[in-house]
Motif scaffolding. Sequence first.
Motif, PDB file in Angstrom:
ATOM      1  N   ARG A   1      34.621  33.925  90.812  1.00 15.89           N
ATOM      2  CA  ARG A   1      35.270  32.283  90.755  1.00 15.89           C
ATOM      3  C   ARG A   1      34.900  31.413  90.532  1.00 15.89           C
ATOM      4  NH1 ARG A   1      31.870  30.308  96.836  1.00 15.89           N
ATOM      5  NH2 ARG A   1      32.901  28.382  97.086  1.00 15.89           N
ATOM      6  N   SER A   2      33.172  31.750  89.094  1.00 12.01           N
ATOM      7  CA  SER A   2      33.909  31.134  88.476  1.00 12.01           C
ATOM      8  C   SER A   2      34.649  30.544  87.714  1.00 12.01           C
ATOM      9  CB  SER A   2      32.047  30.650  87.961  1.00 12.01           C
ATOM     10  OG  SER A   2      32.271  31.195  87.221  1.00 12.01           O
ATOM     11  N   ARG A   3      35.065  31.977  87.066  1.00 10.31           N
ATOM     12  CA  ARG A   3      35.829  32.411  86.192  1.00 10.31           C
ATOM     13  C   ARG A   3      37.681  31.533  87.137  1.00 10.31           C
ATOM     14  NH1 ARG A   3      38.061  33.483  80.871  1.00 10.31           N
ATOM     15  NH2 ARG A   3      40.032  33.011  80.904  1.00 10.31           N
ATOM     16  N   ALA A   4      37.511  31.259  87.775  1.00  7.52           N
ATOM     17  CA  ALA A   4      39.004  31.056  88.873  1.00  7.52           C
ATOM     18  C   ALA A   4      38.719  29.834  88.502  1.00  7.52           C
ATOM     19  CB  ALA A   4      39.131  31.370  90.503  1.00  7.52           C
ATOM     20  N   GLN A   5      37.406  29.359  88.759  1.00  2.70           N
ATOM     21  CA  GLN A   5      37.363  27.752  88.891  1.00  2.70           C
ATOM     22  C   GLN A   5      37.980  27.419  87.713  1.00  2.70           C
ATOM     23  OE1 GLN A   5      37.173  25.760  91.432  1.00  2.70           O
ATOM     24  NE2 GLN A   5      38.271  24.040  90.542  1.00  2.70           N
ATOM     25  N   LYS A   6      37.342  27.984  86.703  1.00  3.22           N
ATOM     26  CA  LYS A   6      37.446  27.517  84.854  1.00  3.22           C
ATOM     27  C   LYS A   6      38.622  27.524  84.407  1.00  3.22           C
ATOM     28  CE  LYS A   6      33.165  28.796  82.501  1.00  3.22           C
ATOM     29  NZ  LYS A   6      32.431  30.277  83.007  1.00  3.22           N
ATOM     30  N   MET A   7      39.526  28.617  85.180  1.00  2.00           N
ATOM     31  CA  MET A   7      41.253  28.194  85.154  1.00  2.00           C
ATOM     32  C   MET A   7      41.982  27.091  85.914  1.00  2.00           C
ATOM     33  SD  MET A   7      42.950  30.513  83.398  1.00  2.00           S
ATOM     34  CE  MET A   7      44.213  31.441  83.228  1.00  2.00           C
ATOM     35  N   ALA A   8      41.558  26.342  86.931  1.00  5.06           N
ATOM     36  CA  ALA A   8      41.571  25.502  87.582  1.00  5.06           C
ATOM     37  C   ALA A   8      41.462  24.309  87.530  1.00  5.06           C
ATOM     38  CB  ALA A   8      41.397  25.564  89.428  1.00  5.06           C
ATOM     39  N   ASN A   9      40.045  24.213  86.187  1.00  6.64           N
ATOM     40  CA  ASN A   9      39.921  22.994  85.252  1.00  6.64           C
ATOM     41  C   ASN A   9      40.594  22.815  83.961  1.00  6.64           C
ATOM     42  OD1 ASN A   9      37.885  22.758  87.173  1.00  6.64           O
ATOM     43  ND2 ASN A   9      35.943  23.563  86.098  1.00  6.64           N
ATOM     44  N   TYR A  10      41.198  23.795  83.426  1.00  5.19           N
ATOM     45  CA  TYR A  10      41.831  24.556  82.274  1.00  5.19           C
ATOM     46  C   TYR A  10      43.323  23.572  82.908  1.00  5.19           C
ATOM     47  CZ  TYR A  10      45.020  25.668  78.433  1.00  5.19           C
ATOM     48  OH  TYR A  10      45.896  26.100  77.600  1.00  5.19           O
ATOM     49  N   TYR A  11      43.796  24.182  84.146  1.00  3.84           N
ATOM     50  CA  TYR A  11      45.426  23.308  84.236  1.00  3.84           C
ATOM     51  C   TYR A  11      45.157  21.905  84.533  1.00  3.84           C
ATOM     52  CZ  TYR A  11      47.787  27.326  82.992  1.00  3.84           C
ATOM     53  OH  TYR A  11      48.393  28.784  82.560  1.00  3.84           O
ATOM     54  N   THR A  12      44.399  21.418  84.891  1.00  3.39           N
ATOM     55  CA  THR A  12      44.160  20.512  85.170  1.00  3.39           C
ATOM     56  C   THR A  12      43.767  19.494  83.880  1.00  3.39           C
ATOM     57  OG1 THR A  12      42.679  21.335  87.045  1.00  3.39           O
ATOM     58  CG2 THR A  12      42.282  18.483  86.545  1.00  3.39           C
ATOM     59  N   GLU A  13      43.155  19.937  83.609  1.00  4.48           N
ATOM     60  CA  GLU A  13      43.583  19.715  81.716  1.00  4.48           C
ATOM     61  C   GLU A  13      44.544  18.976  80.897  1.00  4.48           C
ATOM     62  OE1 GLU A  13      40.512  21.281  79.453  1.00  4.48           O
ATOM     63  OE2 GLU A  13      38.595  20.961  80.943  1.00  4.48           O
ATOM     64  N   GLN A  14      45.411  20.271  81.186  1.00  4.45           N
ATOM     65  CA  GLN A  14      46.780  20.070  80.895  1.00  4.45           C
ATOM     66  C   GLN A  14      47.617  19.556  81.886  1.00  4.45           C
ATOM     67  OE1 GLN A  14      45.948  22.601  78.297  1.00  4.45           O
ATOM     68  NE2 GLN A  14      48.358  22.777  78.570  1.00  4.45           N
ATOM     69  N   ALA A  15      47.119  19.269  82.439  1.00  7.00           N
ATOM     70  CA  ALA A  15      48.012  17.975  83.191  1.00  7.00           C
ATOM     71  C   ALA A  15      48.255  16.630  83.167  1.00  7.00           C
ATOM     72  CB  ALA A  15      48.285  18.404  84.974  1.00  7.00           C
ATOM     73  N   THR A  16      46.661  16.415  82.833  1.00  3.88           N
ATOM     74  CA  THR A  16      45.513  15.166  82.345  1.00  3.88           C
ATOM     75  C   THR A  16      46.541  14.956  80.713  1.00  3.88           C
ATOM     76  OG1 THR A  16      44.530  15.229  84.030  1.00  3.88           O
ATOM     77  CG2 THR A  16      43.965  13.402  81.096  1.00  3.88           C
ATOM     78  N   ALA A  17      46.684  16.080  79.887  1.00  3.67           N
ATOM     79  CA  ALA A  17      47.921  15.686  78.521  1.00  3.67           C
ATOM     80  C   ALA A  17      48.998  15.483  79.089  1.00  3.67           C
ATOM     81  CB  ALA A  17      47.197  17.207  77.628  1.00  3.67           C
ATOM     82  N   ALA A  18      49.909  16.153  79.850  1.00  2.00           N
ATOM     83  CA  ALA A  18      50.751  15.722  79.970  1.00  2.00           C
ATOM     84  C   ALA A  18      51.398  14.442  79.859  1.00  2.00           C
ATOM     85  CB  ALA A  18      51.804  16.818  81.011  1.00  2.00           C
ATOM     86  N   VAL A  19      50.838  13.486  80.877  1.00  3.65           N
ATOM     87  CA  VAL A  19      51.288  12.199  81.426  1.00  3.65           C
ATOM     88  C   VAL A  19      49.868  11.344  80.345  1.00  3.65           C
ATOM     89  CG1 VAL A  19      51.494  13.043  83.356  1.00  3.65           C
ATOM     90  CG2 VAL A  19      49.285  11.613  83.182  1.00  3.65           C
ATOM     91  N   LYS A  20      49.480  11.889  79.512  1.00  2.00           N
ATOM     92  CA  LYS A  20      48.664  10.789  78.867  1.00  2.00           C
ATOM     93  C   LYS A  20      49.505   9.168  78.100  1.00  2.00           C
ATOM     94  CE  LYS A  20      43.591  11.511  78.045  1.00  2.00           C
ATOM     95  NZ  LYS A  20      43.260  12.117  77.737  1.00  2.00           N
ATOM     96  N   LYS A  21      49.961  10.294  77.545  1.00  2.00           N
ATOM     97  CA  LYS A  21      51.137   9.223  76.332  1.00  2.00           C
ATOM     98  C   LYS A  21      52.112   8.906  77.459  1.00  2.00           C
ATOM     99  CE  LYS A  21      49.356  11.351  72.474  1.00  2.00           C
ATOM    100  NZ  LYS A  21      49.761  12.984  72.522  1.00  2.00           N
ATOM    101  N   LEU A  22      52.239   8.862  78.603  1.00  2.00           N
ATOM    102  CA  LEU A  22      53.573   8.611  79.351  1.00  2.00           C
ATOM    103  C   LEU A  22      53.515   7.310  79.304  1.00  2.00           C
ATOM    104  CD1 LEU A  22      54.812  11.042  81.512  1.00  2.00           C
ATOM    105  CD2 LEU A  22      56.231  10.624  79.397  1.00  2.00           C
ATOM    106  N   PRO A  23      54.879   6.358  79.787  1.00  2.00           N
ATOM    107  CA  PRO A  23      54.366   4.405  80.064  1.00  2.00           C
ATOM    108  C   PRO A  23      54.428   3.972  81.356  1.00  2.00           C
ATOM    109  CG  PRO A  23      56.593   5.003  79.220  1.00  2.00           C
ATOM    110  CD  PRO A  23      56.006   6.097  79.009  1.00  2.00           C
ATOM    111  N   LEU A  24      53.081   4.660  81.851  1.00  2.00           N
ATOM    112  CA  LEU A  24      53.541   4.592  83.525  1.00  2.00           C
ATOM    113  C   LEU A  24      52.450   3.562  83.789  1.00  2.00           C
ATOM    114  CD1 LEU A  24      52.469   8.375  84.372  1.00  2.00           C
ATOM    115  CD2 LEU A  24      54.646   7.440  84.142  1.00  2.00           C
ATOM    116  N   THR A  25      53.024   2.932  84.660  1.00  2.00           N
ATOM    117  CA  THR A  25      51.989   1.985  85.564  1.00  2.00           C
ATOM    118  C   THR A  25      50.447   1.734  85.979  1.00  2.00           C
ATOM    119  OG1 THR A  25      54.252   1.573  86.902  1.00  2.00           O
ATOM    120  CG2 THR A  25      52.268   0.208  87.622  1.00  2.00           C
ATOM    121  N   ALA A  26      49.494   1.559  85.844  1.00  2.00           N
ATOM    122  CA  ALA A  26      48.557   1.771  85.443  1.00  2.00           C
ATOM    123  C   ALA A  26      48.033   2.268  86.328  1.00  2.00           C
ATOM    124  CB  ALA A  26      47.538   0.630  85.148  1.00  2.00           C
TER     125      ALA A  26
END
Length: 341
Positions: A298-323
């Motif tokens: 269970r905790s291994r699965a949640q760690k994996m979900a958290n990893y992809y959450t971080e990846q998602a955040t990284a994907a949009v960090k540098k984009l010029p989006l409406t705040a």
Amino acid sequence: MKLPTVFNKYRADIDAELKSVLAERQSPLYDMMRYHLGWLDEKGNAVPNPGGKALRPTLCLLACEAAGGNYRQALPAAAAVELVHNYSLIHDDIQDDDKERRHRPTVWSIWGKPQAINAGTAMRILANLSLERLQKSGAPESKRLRAHRLIDERCISLIEGQYLDISFETRFDITADDYLEMIGKKTAALLSCSLELGAMMGTDDEAVIKGLGRFGWDLGIAFQIRDDILGIWGDEGKTGKPAGGDIRRKKKTFPIMWAFDQAKGDLRTDLLEYYRSGDPTPNGTAQVLRVLEAIDARSRAQKMANYYTEQATAAVKKLPLTASSAGDLQELLHFLAERDF
Ligand code: GRG
């Protein structure tokens, strides 16, 4: 845990758009769809039922605003992705023999499998007809055609993902890569498509369209891994799905794939005994739960979900989006990776 308020932001517009796609269609075929979408009860009486969360159309409209557009222009695309999603749920319930969805009897369990196949398939076609309305909402022809192609491609991914998911039920050699391919197709492809379509309606900037699509992909993976956790340890009263259902159906979700990779000796013997046996039993489910606990799945699965959450955040960090929309996307992302329903 409550739905983030962003889910309310566009809900009335999404429902109105969906209702207008179905408006002129009077055959009882469409009442099965209206039932599934939560607007009617099984006798055809209007009910105040929320249906699903409307996650995909919400993401679509948010992406449009985040990219600097007017979300109203993306409404036909938002309705289209919700129709595709609901088509896949109606067919998935038939394939899995599931009698309940969203705390109500499934379409097939009321009207039978042949008619439910008709309702689901017609709903898939209505998604295409909804996209036709992009013309009226001001999208150029090139974007409308691109939207059609994208929806078709992602629908094929969905079906490929479903094919893999079903074929994995009888296999014991599923790797992490196999699993990620399956959920990428089954779940992330449509979520990513929802954001890409919205972004396309809001901007011509390809980096923003691709970046939001990438965000949707990683969000989709995190969302599915969380769904896998809920499919084993979720509270039936909250999820609307029977607890341990994925174990009974012998689904190769993340925790089970991980168990096949990690379990050794007696743990592996117990796991194989259950997955090779015929009918699932309550004892068998308990046996698998013990293995999962022993390898900390269970905790291994949640760690994996958290990893992809971080990846998602990284994907949009540098984009010029409406705040404010970028903030809403982040809130949604974290909710999806941590939700309990
Ligand atoms: C084309 C038959 C066919 C299937 C495609 C998408 C899919 C494969 C099957 C649907 C069932 C499933 C397990 C999908 C994975 C994604 C997922 C967790 C769906 C549930 O989505 P939510 O939580 O549902 O957005 P609501 O009820 O809120 O709309």
